[in-house]
Design a protein around this motif. Structure first.
Motif, PDB file in Angstrom:
ATOM      1  N   GLY A   1      74.698  83.671  28.063  1.00  0.00           N
ATOM      2  CA  GLY A   1      75.412  82.481  27.652  1.00  0.00           C
ATOM      3  C   GLY A   1      76.635  82.222  28.508  1.00  0.00           C
ATOM      4  N   VAL A   2      77.097  80.988  28.487  1.00  0.00           N
ATOM      5  CA  VAL A   2      78.311  80.596  29.208  1.00  0.00           C
ATOM      6  C   VAL A   2      79.186  79.813  28.244  1.00  0.00           C
ATOM      7  N   SER A   3      80.402  80.304  28.021  1.00  0.00           N
ATOM      8  CA  SER A   3      81.359  79.666  27.138  1.00  0.00           C
ATOM      9  C   SER A   3      82.583  79.243  27.929  1.00  0.00           C
ATOM     10  N   GLY A   4      83.386  78.375  27.347  1.00  0.00           N
ATOM     11  CA  GLY A   4      84.604  77.919  28.007  1.00  0.00           C
ATOM     12  C   GLY A   4      85.019  76.573  27.471  1.00  0.00           C
ATOM     13  N   LEU A   5      86.297  76.280  27.540  1.00  0.00           N
ATOM     14  CA  LEU A   5      86.807  75.000  27.078  1.00  0.00           C
ATOM     15  C   LEU A   5      86.350  73.865  27.988  1.00  0.00           C
ATOM     16  N   LEU A   6      86.497  72.659  27.494  1.00  0.00           N
ATOM     17  CA  LEU A   6      86.184  71.470  28.284  1.00  0.00           C
ATOM     18  C   LEU A   6      87.010  71.468  29.569  1.00  0.00           C
ATOM     19  N   GLY A   7      86.335  71.282  30.708  1.00  0.00           N
ATOM     20  CA  GLY A   7      87.020  71.212  31.987  1.00  0.00           C
ATOM     21  C   GLY A   7      87.104  72.527  32.725  1.00  0.00           C
ATOM     22  N   THR A   8      86.566  73.598  32.145  1.00  0.00           N
ATOM     23  CA  THR A   8      86.632  74.908  32.806  1.00  0.00           C
ATOM     24  C   THR A   8      85.514  75.109  33.822  1.00  0.00           C
ATOM     25  N   GLY A   9      84.573  74.182  33.890  1.00  0.00           N
ATOM     26  CA  GLY A   9      83.416  74.328  34.763  1.00  0.00           C
ATOM     27  C   GLY A   9      82.162  74.694  34.011  1.00  0.00           C
ATOM     28  N   ARG A  10      82.318  75.084  32.754  1.00  0.00           N
ATOM     29  CA  ARG A  10      81.164  75.456  31.940  1.00  0.00           C
ATOM     30  C   ARG A  10      80.144  74.332  31.857  1.00  0.00           C
ATOM     31  N   GLU A  11      80.621  73.076  31.730  1.00  0.00           N
ATOM     32  CA  GLU A  11      79.717  71.952  31.545  1.00  0.00           C
ATOM     33  C   GLU A  11      78.979  71.558  32.823  1.00  0.00           C
ATOM     34  N   ASP A  12      79.416  72.068  34.004  1.00  0.00           N
ATOM     35  CA  ASP A  12      78.766  71.744  35.271  1.00  0.00           C
ATOM     36  C   ASP A  12      77.912  72.878  35.815  1.00  0.00           C
ATOM     37  N   LEU A  13      78.072  74.077  35.285  1.00  0.00           N
ATOM     38  CA  LEU A  13      77.434  75.246  35.889  1.00  0.00           C
ATOM     39  C   LEU A  13      75.916  75.117  35.956  1.00  0.00           C
ATOM     40  N   GLY A  14      75.287  74.723  34.849  1.00  0.00           N
ATOM     41  CA  GLY A  14      73.830  74.607  34.835  1.00  0.00           C
ATOM     42  C   GLY A  14      73.326  73.584  35.832  1.00  0.00           C
ATOM     43  N   SER A  15      74.021  72.446  35.948  1.00  0.00           N
ATOM     44  CA  SER A  15      73.614  71.392  36.883  1.00  0.00           C
ATOM     45  C   SER A  15      73.716  71.865  38.326  1.00  0.00           C
ATOM     46  N   VAL A  16      74.742  72.654  38.641  1.00  0.00           N
ATOM     47  CA  VAL A  16      74.907  73.151  40.009  1.00  0.00           C
ATOM     48  C   VAL A  16      73.832  74.185  40.327  1.00  0.00           C
ATOM     49  N   VAL A  17      73.545  75.080  39.397  1.00  0.00           N
ATOM     50  CA  VAL A  17      72.506  76.086  39.605  1.00  0.00           C
ATOM     51  C   VAL A  17      71.159  75.407  39.852  1.00  0.00           C
ATOM     52  N   PHE A  18      70.841  74.381  39.060  1.00  0.00           N
ATOM     53  CA  PHE A  18      69.560  73.691  39.178  1.00  0.00           C
ATOM     54  C   PHE A  18      69.494  72.801  40.415  1.00  0.00           C
ATOM     55  N   GLY A  19      70.648  72.303  40.870  1.00  0.00           N
ATOM     56  CA  GLY A  19      70.669  71.415  42.019  1.00  0.00           C
ATOM     57  C   GLY A  19      70.912  69.965  41.679  1.00  0.00           C
ATOM     58  N   ALA A  20      71.053  69.638  40.382  1.00  0.00           N
ATOM     59  CA  ALA A  20      71.342  68.256  39.987  1.00  0.00           C
ATOM     60  C   ALA A  20      72.736  67.836  40.449  1.00  0.00           C
ATOM     61  N   VAL A  21      73.660  68.802  40.513  1.00  0.00           N
ATOM     62  CA  VAL A  21      74.961  68.621  41.159  1.00  0.00           C
ATOM     63  C   VAL A  21      74.964  69.511  42.394  1.00  0.00           C
ATOM     64  N   VAL A  22      75.244  68.923  43.547  1.00  0.00           N
ATOM     65  CA  VAL A  22      75.116  69.654  44.812  1.00  0.00           C
ATOM     66  C   VAL A  22      76.185  70.737  44.909  1.00  0.00           C
ATOM     67  N   ARG A  23      75.761  71.944  45.227  1.00  0.00           N
ATOM     68  CA  ARG A  23      76.744  73.000  45.475  1.00  0.00           C
ATOM     69  C   ARG A  23      77.283  72.860  46.891  1.00  0.00           C
ATOM     70  N   THR A  24      78.557  73.083  47.028  1.00  0.00           N
ATOM     71  CA  THR A  24      79.218  72.956  48.332  1.00  0.00           C
ATOM     72  C   THR A  24      79.466  74.302  48.986  1.00  0.00           C
ATOM     73  N   TYR A  25      79.211  75.374  48.240  1.00  0.00           N
ATOM     74  CA  TYR A  25      79.387  76.714  48.787  1.00  0.00           C
ATOM     75  C   TYR A  25      78.627  77.683  47.899  1.00  0.00           C
ATOM     76  N   GLY A  26      78.264  78.822  48.461  1.00  0.00           N
ATOM     77  CA  GLY A  26      77.604  79.858  47.686  1.00  0.00           C
ATOM     78  C   GLY A  26      76.090  79.777  47.756  1.00  0.00           C
ATOM     79  N   SER A  27      75.437  80.645  46.983  1.00  0.00           N
ATOM     80  CA  SER A  27      73.982  80.742  47.026  1.00  0.00           C
ATOM     81  C   SER A  27      73.402  80.903  45.632  1.00  0.00           C
ATOM     82  N   VAL A  28      72.173  80.391  45.475  1.00  0.00           N
ATOM     83  CA  VAL A  28      71.381  80.563  44.258  1.00  0.00           C
ATOM     84  C   VAL A  28      70.043  81.147  44.691  1.00  0.00           C
TER      85      VAL A  28
END
Length: 520
Positions: free
Chosen positions: A295-322
């Protein structure tokens, strides 16, 4: 802690013998209720129980069946679309919020404000922006009020809608109707909303609060009305209910809210994420093993709400690897992610999770048509219907009608279809963002069971959620995000709803900003 405003004996809103029929289907059947000054009335029930229909009748979206009576402040208030609105003394926040995504927060707030002759004068934009900022800050949101509302997160949009509904009341004896306002809220945002509602009821207003989150209902309500299949089955002071009694009233029996995973994951890492950056994610590294629910927890704006989209590719990652099973996925390539066994259930099922104007059958088979396609490329409709019916039955779709448009089903049943279409693909990695948002207790139990079954079958699950109870219930371990980074991890005896809430609200002893600054 419940509302402090003392309820009067004269109801602000009285609904009597309310029924509503749609083409032979009775969505509401002889429902009566009252809302008093200084009181919060919670209306609960499963998806399809009639809660949203009740709101829409009160708002004038749908006319009631003959024989119903709706009184507002003691006067006949049987509303029509033309008569509904501020003049009626009823103020609404619907599930779809009623915001214009292309307009800014300031402009959306102005839509609810009568300008009179001010439209003839030059616009004082700086003053309007300052006023809009002050309004949303009352509810703990710090957003750019000049930016389009469509760019805000789900919780931020809800805060804008709440601020607009409560802005400029000329008299306190109004009724504020909230239809699932906290579906995307973390505990801290919920508390801010409740504080605002306490101020409103203390001034003499009444509140109708509709939510699937039973802990919130028990915390905020003075009285609770339960609907089942369009009929009122309970109406009592909130103190007469505990969670089990409330669930029993809603579904007519006991329902498993969730289950802790009963099988330990293997040691094999299926998903490996390193130094991930994209959206609000600044520097996240973690792994998920076969058969594990993380699971991933965190307040609004901590990145929690974007993490799944970045992992999947719906939001483009600008650095790092999956990396999935040893294969590095290209950045921002959703097709490649699907080809390598990654599935994603997004938070906003209406915009990103399904095609609402297609039927259930089409939605279920859309991600993978190969096994229902003949050699020459035509779809085998008989095979497609058989496949859709099989998966609809597995997730408990109600009613079991795969030929119906998805937008005619309740929110919980829509979510079952979104989940089923990806489970059908037997994913190696299943990423879910707010998997039970806006879902009733019955559908929630079904979804939890499907997730634990998927993990038992060998899938690696990454679940991001604002619901700490949900994460503590279904996950093997939970990561906590702060400022776009993973700062803590809770597992075993450490993993509880209380511990997750505390971890999310307190800053970590060691921050990772130094590491983040090293990224290009």
């Amino acid at each position: 802690m419940r509302m402090s405003g003392a309820a009067s004996d004269v109801p602000l809103l009285r609904v009597s013998a309310l029924s509503k029929t749609f083409v032979g289907i009775k969505a509401l059947d002889d429902v009566s209720l009252e809302v008093h000054s200084g009181e919060v009335l919670a209306v609960v029930g499963q998806n399809g129980s009639g809660k949203s229909t009740l709101v829409k009748v009160l708002a004038g979206v749908h006319p009631p069946d003959p024989g119903a009576s709706i009184e507002v402040r003691g006067e006949d208030g049987c509303l029509t679309p033309r008569a509904a609105g501020v003049r009626s003394g009823l103020h609404f926040i619907h599930q779809d919020l009623g915001l214009v995504p292309t307009l800014s927060t300031t402009e959306n707030l102005d839509l609810a404000t009568a300008l009179g002759h001010r439209w003839l004068l030059p616009s004082r934009r700086a003053k309007e922006h300052a006023r809009a900022s002050a309004l949303v800050r009352r509810f703990g949101a710090d957003v750019d009020v000049r930016a389009p509302v469509g760019a805000l997160s789900a919780a931020e949009k809800a805060i804008v809608a709440i601020a607009r509904a409560m802005d400029g009341w000329s008299r306190p004896d109004n009724v504020l109707v909230l239809d699932e306002p906290t579906t995307a809220f973390h505990a801290a945002e919920v508390r801010r909303l409740f504080d605002a509602l306490r101020r409103v009821t203390a001034a003499g207003a009444g509140v109708v609060f509709i939510s699937h989150r039973l802990d919130e209902v028990l915390a905020i309500a003075d009285r609770i009305v339960a609907l089942r299949d369009g009929r009122k089955v309970a109406d009592a002071r909130a103190g007469q209910f505990d969670n089990n009694a409330l669930v029993h009233a809603i579904v007519g029996g006991s329902v498993l809210d969730g289950r802790t995973p009963d099988r330990a994951p293997s040691s094999e890492e299926v998903l490996l994420v390193r130094r991930l950056r994209g959206g609000r994610v600044r520097d996240a590294s973690f792994s998920v093993r076969r058969g594990e629910i993380v699971g991933v927890s965190g307040l609004l704006g901590t990145g929690r709400e974007d993490l799944g989209s970045v992992v999947f590719g719906a939001v483009v990652r600008t650095y790092g690897s999956v990396v999935v099973d040893g294969v590095t996925l290209p950045a921002g390539d959703v097709g490649a992610a699907i080809d390598h066994g990654v599935a994603f259930v997004p938070a906003d099922r209406h915009r990103h999770g399904a095609v609402m104007t297609m039927d259930v059958r089409e939605n279920l088979t859309l991600p993978g048509l190969g096994d229902v396609t003949r050699r020459h490329g035509a779809i085998d409709r008989r095979a497609e219907r058989r496949e859709a019916r099989s998966w609809s039955a597995k997730v408990g779709l109600r009613p079991l009608r795969t030929d119906r448009m998805l937008n005619t089903f309740s929110g919980g049943n829509q979510q079952k279809v979104v989940l089923a279409k990806w489970l059908r693909m037997s994913p190696r990695v299943l990423v879910l963002d707010e998997p039970t948002q806006g879902v009733d207790v019955g559908a929630k139990a079904t979804i939890y069971q499907q997730l634990t079954d998927a993990a038992s079958g060998g899938a690696a699950l990454l679940v991001t959620s604002s619901d700490t109870k949900e994460l503590a219930t279904i996950c093997h371990r939970v990561m906590v995000m702060e400022a776009g980074t993973v700062t803590r991890e809770l597992t075993g005896d450490q993993l509880s709803e209380t511990a997750l809430t505390q971890a999310s609200l307190s800053r970590p002893a060691r921050h990772l900003d130094a590491d983040v600054e090293e990224l290009p």
